[in-house]
Write a protein that holds these residues in place. Structure first.
Motif, PDB file in Angstrom:
ATOM      1  N   ASN A  40       0.620  -0.872  -0.239  1.00 62.23           N
ATOM      2  CA  ASN A  40      -0.300   0.217   0.107  1.00 62.23           C
ATOM      3  C   ASN A  40       0.809   1.218   0.081  1.00 62.23           C
ATOM      4  N   PRO A  41       0.705   2.093  -1.405  1.00 63.46           N
ATOM      5  CA  PRO A  41       1.920   3.323  -1.364  1.00 63.46           C
ATOM      6  C   PRO A  41       1.596   4.180   0.302  1.00 63.46           C
ATOM      7  N   ASP A  42       0.625   4.407   0.819  1.00 64.57           N
ATOM      8  CA  ASP A  42      -0.146   4.920   1.463  1.00 64.57           C
ATOM      9  C   ASP A  42       0.000   4.694   3.642  1.00 64.57           C
ATOM     10  N   GLU A  43       0.907   3.626   3.027  1.00 67.38           N
ATOM     11  CA  GLU A  43       1.306   2.912   4.651  1.00 67.38           C
ATOM     12  C   GLU A  43       2.396   3.720   5.129  1.00 67.38           C
ATOM     13  N   PHE A  44       2.174   3.919   6.504  1.00 66.48           N
ATOM     14  CA  PHE A  44       3.179   4.226   6.823  1.00 66.48           C
ATOM     15  C   PHE A  44       3.586   3.687   8.132  1.00 66.48           C
ATOM     16  N   TYR A  45       5.031   3.412   8.751  1.00 64.70           N
ATOM     17  CA  TYR A  45       5.160   2.810   9.776  1.00 64.70           C
ATOM     18  C   TYR A  45       6.721   3.833   9.850  1.00 64.70           C
ATOM     19  N   PHE A  46       6.811   3.586  11.540  1.00 66.70           N
ATOM     20  CA  PHE A  46       8.165   4.783  12.022  1.00 66.70           C
ATOM     21  C   PHE A  46       9.513   4.194  11.668  1.00 66.70           C
TER      22      PHE A  46
ATOM     23  N   SER B 278      15.315   5.372   9.715  1.00 66.40           N
ATOM     24  CA  SER B 278      16.514   4.626   8.865  1.00 66.40           C
ATOM     25  C   SER B 278      16.976   5.674   7.086  1.00 66.40           C
ATOM     26  N   LYS B 279      18.220   5.175   7.346  1.00 65.73           N
ATOM     27  CA  LYS B 279      18.935   5.690   5.907  1.00 65.73           C
ATOM     28  C   LYS B 279      18.977   5.118   4.887  1.00 65.73           C
ATOM     29  N   ILE B 280      19.481   4.937   3.334  1.00 63.32           N
ATOM     30  CA  ILE B 280      20.586   4.665   3.128  1.00 63.32           C
ATOM     31  C   ILE B 280      22.065   5.693   2.609  1.00 63.32           C
ATOM     32  N   GLU B 281      22.716   4.688   2.904  1.00 66.13           N
ATOM     33  CA  GLU B 281      24.290   5.923   2.610  1.00 66.13           C
ATOM     34  C   GLU B 281      25.094   4.945   2.058  1.00 66.13           C
ATOM     35  N   ASP B 282      24.689   5.071   0.738  1.00 66.17           N
ATOM     36  CA  ASP B 282      26.080   4.548  -0.293  1.00 66.17           C
ATOM     37  C   ASP B 282      25.489   3.495  -0.411  1.00 66.17           C
ATOM     38  N   GLY B 283      24.177   2.950  -1.051  1.00 66.50           N
ATOM     39  CA  GLY B 283      23.951   2.186  -0.839  1.00 66.50           C
ATOM     40  C   GLY B 283      23.591   1.049   0.228  1.00 66.50           C
ATOM     41  N   VAL B 284      24.033   1.431   1.534  1.00 61.97           N
ATOM     42  CA  VAL B 284      24.383   0.790   2.880  1.00 61.97           C
ATOM     43  C   VAL B 284      22.902   1.134   3.739  1.00 61.97           C
ATOM     44  N   HIS B 285      22.104   0.200   4.256  1.00 59.61           N
ATOM     45  CA  HIS B 285      21.235   0.483   5.210  1.00 59.61           C
ATOM     46  C   HIS B 285      21.559   0.909   6.364  1.00 59.61           C
ATOM     47  N   LYS B 286      21.089   1.826   6.899  1.00 61.24           N
ATOM     48  CA  LYS B 286      21.548   2.282   8.072  1.00 61.24           C
ATOM     49  C   LYS B 286      20.450   3.261   8.984  1.00 61.24           C
ATOM     50  N   GLU B 287      20.441   2.533  10.293  1.00 63.36           N
ATOM     51  CA  GLU B 287      20.396   3.248  11.460  1.00 63.36           C
ATOM     52  C   GLU B 287      19.955   4.129  11.813  1.00 63.36           C
ATOM     53  N   LYS B 288      19.295   5.637  11.929  1.00 63.39           N
ATOM     54  CA  LYS B 288      19.515   7.101  12.021  1.00 63.39           C
ATOM     55  C   LYS B 288      19.802   6.556  14.376  1.00 63.39           C
ATOM     56  N   ARG B 289      21.132   7.731  14.452  1.00 63.36           N
ATOM     57  CA  ARG B 289      21.241   7.187  15.389  1.00 63.36           C
ATOM     58  C   ARG B 289      20.084   8.737  15.740  1.00 63.36           C
ATOM     59  N   LYS B 290      19.696   8.142  17.067  1.00 61.00           N
ATOM     60  CA  LYS B 290      18.726   9.118  18.551  1.00 61.00           C
ATOM     61  C   LYS B 290      19.251   9.720  19.090  1.00 61.00           C
ATOM     62  N   ASP B 291      18.427  11.033  19.255  1.00 61.20           N
ATOM     63  CA  ASP B 291      19.045  11.771  20.323  1.00 61.20           C
ATOM     64  C   ASP B 291      19.527  11.752  21.200  1.00 61.20           C
ATOM     65  N   ASP B 292      19.984  11.585  22.129  1.00 59.30           N
ATOM     66  CA  ASP B 292      20.608  11.773  23.338  1.00 59.30           C
ATOM     67  C   ASP B 292      19.307  12.580  24.547  1.00 59.30           C
ATOM     68  N   THR B 293      18.901  11.639  25.452  1.00 53.18           N
ATOM     69  CA  THR B 293      17.538  12.460  25.975  1.00 53.18           C
ATOM     70  C   THR B 293      18.067  13.386  27.248  1.00 53.18           C
ATOM     71  N   SER B 294      20.079  13.308  27.295  1.00 55.32           N
ATOM     72  CA  SER B 294      20.725  14.382  28.581  1.00 55.32           C
ATOM     73  C   SER B 294      20.077  15.293  28.936  1.00 55.32           C
ATOM     74  N   THR B 295      20.162  15.828  29.817  1.00 59.16           N
ATOM     75  CA  THR B 295      20.101  17.448  29.996  1.00 59.16           C
ATOM     76  C   THR B 295      21.242  18.230  29.794  1.00 59.16           C
ATOM     77  N   PRO B 296      21.521  19.383  29.048  1.00 58.06           N
ATOM     78  CA  PRO B 296      22.306  20.006  28.681  1.00 58.06           C
ATOM     79  C   PRO B 296      23.737  20.441  30.040  1.00 58.06           C
ATOM     80  N   ASP B 297      23.054  20.480  31.365  1.00 58.01           N
ATOM     81  CA  ASP B 297      23.518  20.190  32.847  1.00 58.01           C
ATOM     82  C   ASP B 297      24.559  18.562  32.537  1.00 58.01           C
ATOM     83  N   GLN B 298      23.689  17.202  32.793  1.00 62.08           N
ATOM     84  CA  GLN B 298      24.164  16.352  32.873  1.00 62.08           C
ATOM     85  C   GLN B 298      25.440  16.448  31.649  1.00 62.08           C
ATOM     86  N   ILE B 299      24.919  17.086  30.030  1.00 59.85           N
ATOM     87  CA  ILE B 299      26.129  16.154  29.418  1.00 59.85           C
ATOM     88  C   ILE B 299      27.968  16.844  29.437  1.00 59.85           C
ATOM     89  N   GLN B 300      27.368  18.482  30.068  1.00 59.43           N
ATOM     90  CA  GLN B 300      28.601  19.289  30.097  1.00 59.43           C
ATOM     91  C   GLN B 300      29.512  18.626  31.611  1.00 59.43           C
TER      92      GLN B 300
END
Length: 253
Positions: free
Chosen positions: A61-67, A72-94
């Motif tokens: 189905n062309p209208d089908e959607f899944y997360f 994910s994305k394709i880089e140089d013909g290779v399927h790779k997972e996107k890195r999720k953003d860190d959920t840490s606060t700025p103070d924790q990162i510092q």
């Protein structure tokens, strides 16, 4: 009747597949029936997989959607997972970055102390002998220059002329009582000294690398400070140095 068939088969000659004729040796090993069966099964399995994938693509189905579409994305013909953003606060990162800098500084201080310890044991006498230097002697005339003897002038043995340190005079050499050391012991001492210099060189390089890493981490932490204006890049970072930025001067209140 079945027993007669078994008896007849037992007396038959065993079938053997022929080898590759000499005129076709350049084509490689002749494929046997068991090899053909394995190759045919593999080919048929791949064809079934392609047929199933083609069927799924037609029924999709062309209208089908899944997360996973946006995760994910394709880089140089290779399927790779996107890195999720860190959920840490700025103070924790510092805080985590500060801990990293402290750890690198701690390791660098350990290397610096070990370097000082090795240098105190070696005294760097050989390094002094390798430094080019000039020793000027003033003579009265050509006759004295012709008969000039360096060992006699320095009052030492000719074998010690290459030294710049620890070059005793002949008068002291006569009074000195040197222990008898065999060649094996001398070679062992020389080998230990060589290994110590090698270790010193490695630790100096490691301390230099840790210094560069510490400077880069401190620069990254300074760039993330949102309270100050964005600085101007003066020189990009390299393998041997951290990047150089210039901040606009702001008067403190």
């Amino acid at each position: 009747m079945s027993s007669w068939k078994k008896a007849a088969k037992s007396s038959q000659k065993t079938h053997r597949e022929r080898h590759q004729p000499e005129s076709r040796q350049h084509l490689g090993i002749l494929e046997k029936k068991k090899d053909y069966i394995a190759r045919a099964k593999d080919y048929q399995g791949k064809q079934k997989t392609l047929k199933l994938l083609r069927k799924r693509a037609l029924n999709k189905n062309p209208d089908e959607f899944y997360f996973h579409m946006i995760n994910s994305k394709i880089e140089d013909g290779v399927h790779k997972e996107k890195r999720k953003d860190d959920t840490s606060t700025p103070d924790q990162i510092q805080l985590m970055e500060t801990q990293d800098i402290r750890y690198v500084a701690y390791k660098r201080n350990i290397e610096a102390k070990k370097i000082d310890k090795i240098q105190s044991q070696l005294h760097m006498i050989d390094a002094v002998n390798e430094v080019p230097n000039d020793h000027i002697f003033f003579l009265d005339g050509k006759e004295e220059m012709k008969n000039f003897d360096l060992a006699e002038r320095l009052d030492t043995h000719p074998a010690l002329l290459s030294r710049r340190t620890n070059r005793p005079k002949l008068s002291r050499l006569k009074d000195m009582k040197l222990p008898e050391i065999d060649e094996k012991t001398l070679n062992k001492i020389e080998q230990q000294k060589h290994m110590s210099y090698k270790e010193l060189e490695k630790r100096i390089n490691r301390e230099r690398e840790l210094t560069i890493v510490q400077e880069k981490l401190e620069m990254q932490r300074a760039l993330k400070d949102r309270k100050v204006t964005k600085p101007k890049l003066i020189r990009k970072g390299t393998k041997t140095s951290a990047p150089v930025y210039k901040w606009k001067y702001e008067r403190k209140r």
